[in-house]
Design an enzyme around this catalytic site. Sequence first.
Site, mmCIF file in Angstrom:
data_model
loop_
_atom_site.group_PDB
_atom_site.id
_atom_site.type_symbol
_atom_site.label_atom_id
_atom_site.label_comp_id
_atom_site.label_asym_id
_atom_site.label_seq_id
_atom_site.Cartn_x
_atom_site.Cartn_y
_atom_site.Cartn_z
ATOM 1 N N ASN A 247 0.812 -1.212 0.000
ATOM 2 C CA ASN A 247 0.000 0.000 0.000
ATOM 3 C C ASN A 247 0.853 1.273 0.000
ATOM 4 O OD1 ASN A 247 0.883 -0.088 2.628
ATOM 5 N ND2 ASN A 247 -1.103 -0.603 3.510
ATOM 6 N N ARG B 225 3.318 7.568 11.265
ATOM 7 C CA ARG B 225 2.810 7.124 12.550
ATOM 8 C C ARG B 225 2.645 8.342 13.451
ATOM 9 N NH1 ARG B 225 1.518 3.449 10.045
ATOM 10 N NH2 ARG B 225 1.983 1.233 10.312
ATOM 11 N N GLN C 64 -5.062 3.824 18.386
ATOM 12 C CA GLN C 64 -6.068 3.625 17.357
ATOM 13 C C GLN C 64 -7.014 2.523 17.789
ATOM 14 O OE1 GLN C 64 -3.562 5.186 13.479
ATOM 15 N NE2 GLN C 64 -4.285 3.120 13.458
ATOM 16 N N HIS D 45 -6.950 6.619 9.655
ATOM 17 C CA HIS D 45 -6.015 5.587 9.149
ATOM 18 C C HIS D 45 -6.623 4.723 8.048
ATOM 19 C CE1 HIS D 45 -2.090 3.303 10.146
ATOM 20 N NE2 HIS D 45 -2.190 3.655 8.893
#
Lengths: 388, 388
Positions: B147, B285, B314, B333
């Site tokens: 990704n 991050r 998260q 995210h």
Amino acid sequence: MAKVLCVLYDDPVDGYPDSYARHELPRIDHYPGGQTVPTPESIDFEPGQLLGSVSGELRLREYLERNGHELVVTSDKDGPDSVFERELVDADVVISQPFWPAYLTAERISKAKNLKLAITAGIGSDHVDLQAAIDNDLTVAEVTYSNSISVSEHTVMMILSLVRNYLPSHDVVRSGGWNIADCVSRSYDVEGMHVGSVAAGRIGAAVLRRLKPFDVHLHYFDRVRLPEEVERELGVTWHLTVEEMVAVCDVVTIHCPLHPETENMFDEALIGKMKRGSYIVNTARAKIVDRDAVVAALESGQLAGYAGDVWFPQPPPEDHPWRTMPHEGMTPHISGSSLSAQARYAAGTREILECFFEGRPIRDDYLIVQGGDLAGAGAHSYSRGKAE
Amino acid sequence: MAKVLCVLYDDPVDGYPDSYARHELPRIDHYPGGQTVPTPESIDFEPGQLLGSVSGELRLREYLERNGHELVVTSDKDGPDSVFERELVDADVVISQPFWPAYLTAERISKAKNLKLAITAGIGSDHVDLQAAIDNDLTVAEVTYSNSISVSEHTVMMILSLVRNYLPSHDVVRSGGWNIADCVSRSYDVEGMHVGSVAAGRIGAAVLRRLKPFDVHLHYFDRVRLPEEVERELGVTWHLTVEEMVAVCDVVTIHCPLHPETENMFDEALIGKMKRGSYIVNTARAKIVDRDAVVAALESGQLAGYAGDVWFPQPPPEDHPWRTMPHEGMTPHISGSSLSAQARYAAGTREILECFFEGRPIRDDYLIVQGGDLAGAGAHSYSRGKAE
């Protein structure tokens, strides 16, 4: 002594900004291809200031009054009792903007007996009835290229945001949620998609150039073909008809001017020829697409998204369906009015006025209509007659 | 027979989508540089389906059960009574995702006596205590590159959106307004700006490459220098220190992994060294930046905008200040979990499992920890020890 009537958008709701987000603008001297940015003899602003609103006045007052001219600035542009309508009757020059267009109809032109020059502080003079301007021997000029790159950036932003489902995803976190699956079930990469541009003039070509490293397949439709080396460099495929192009594209972006041949081009029939789940981005003019056909296609799933910066009329009514249709990424005609663009089109407007008052020729690149015919840039981009 | 414990995000609020926005995904065979996309022996899904949620199960069930293994899928990952905590004790393999990370702490690893393999279905294994993985002889693998391009697209989208003030402008039309001046008084072009990337690995380099035709000045800081021909091709300036780079940039985008050397890198001191009115985009991050220093800098105007796709923890609590801070362009995210990316990381997870169960070596590119040390991709990207 001349009267200059300048129609600009309103000031910020919270008043003129005390301080800007940034202290400086990058310095740009030339546009791609070599055309210089505007070269007025001087300017009365700092690049980065808000110039395009009523209080900004494109910072023309000092220059005009020093030279004995009158400046009237207003945002009141619609209806028979508007300041624009009233002041137009004896104005020599009208300045308006695509973002907040003062529509110069044939009727208004016929009433404005002193009118000699209509300047678009920006690009796109479709708010002027060009046929009436031709018939009445007006000069119509715009600040060609002043915000083309601005619009091309906006377009790439909107393509990415639609395909990746940015705006709904942002709403999720802002409202306290975290349902990733809701966001990503409509989120794709643009990589590998087919992206087609309707027209590849300054803006369209800049969009294609910016998209190339995204490893997409590029297409365009235009009556004028790009130079062969540009086609090769961009790896872009030319199509003879818009129908042929949209049939193979996942994303279609519109960059032609509005004129009788392009009005209502994206109607139900053409949208029906697109691949199911395609995206349209329109930073050109609203009337190139059929308002209700877009809404219907979004509701049926024929279109996966529509983002645009242009509306009709401007401002649109509060209940304009594009404000609330699904999968939209609209903005209020701002793409060409970034502070960066404002510095250029304010300087270009000043340059055109200096030329006009000093009897010097206006740059050919800036001319749309002159001497009773389409001229300069206008001869390439517009057709005679009036888009309804 | 092995037990595979898979932690995925929840399904859509309105249920599994009946139909997707699009019928097909573009076919991608290779990543830039030549690495092939995942090559499992087979897959049990159609690319374009929602795979990353609990109901999606990465479409591993049929394969695993056919081979006599057990699959447990859950989104319940936090706290001592969570399904994750309970099922971990006898799991052989854990699969998790950065988007919905099951934090594999040292304590949890010490309790998971059967654990041999931790797979990140995506990229970034900072949710695993790598030092504990090293000490306990676990294999940690991720689907390198699956990704990276997705995230690079998301980053360019966020840079353009912050600089051009997209999200607030969209809110204006959606709420029925048309105050252009409010929108544009914080809208700029990126053209001519200085944009710097913290790290220029797969994602950072892809971002730089995509930004090049925007006629920006490109910069990067990395401990590993790009090949000279790449630096020349991109016209990118290397900086020896991050401090030196941020001092000359208008936009800084973060693309380093989180490890002890990068944790809290963007603290009040470093943000204070940036140009006033700069923008930060962080799709790497959250803990690489100081949460409260970002908020303070946005409130003071030191930062003109912050967009990010990454949070800590998260999911973040409902009152996480990044949900409501000014001039933010956050997403939950999702950048690496587009449907396009899911097809690749689901296939890559399958490939890793096939290798693991058939005793074949896992691609070196996918390895982070193996044989009691950092390995493969991990040796380049991570440092030993644990980010707190």
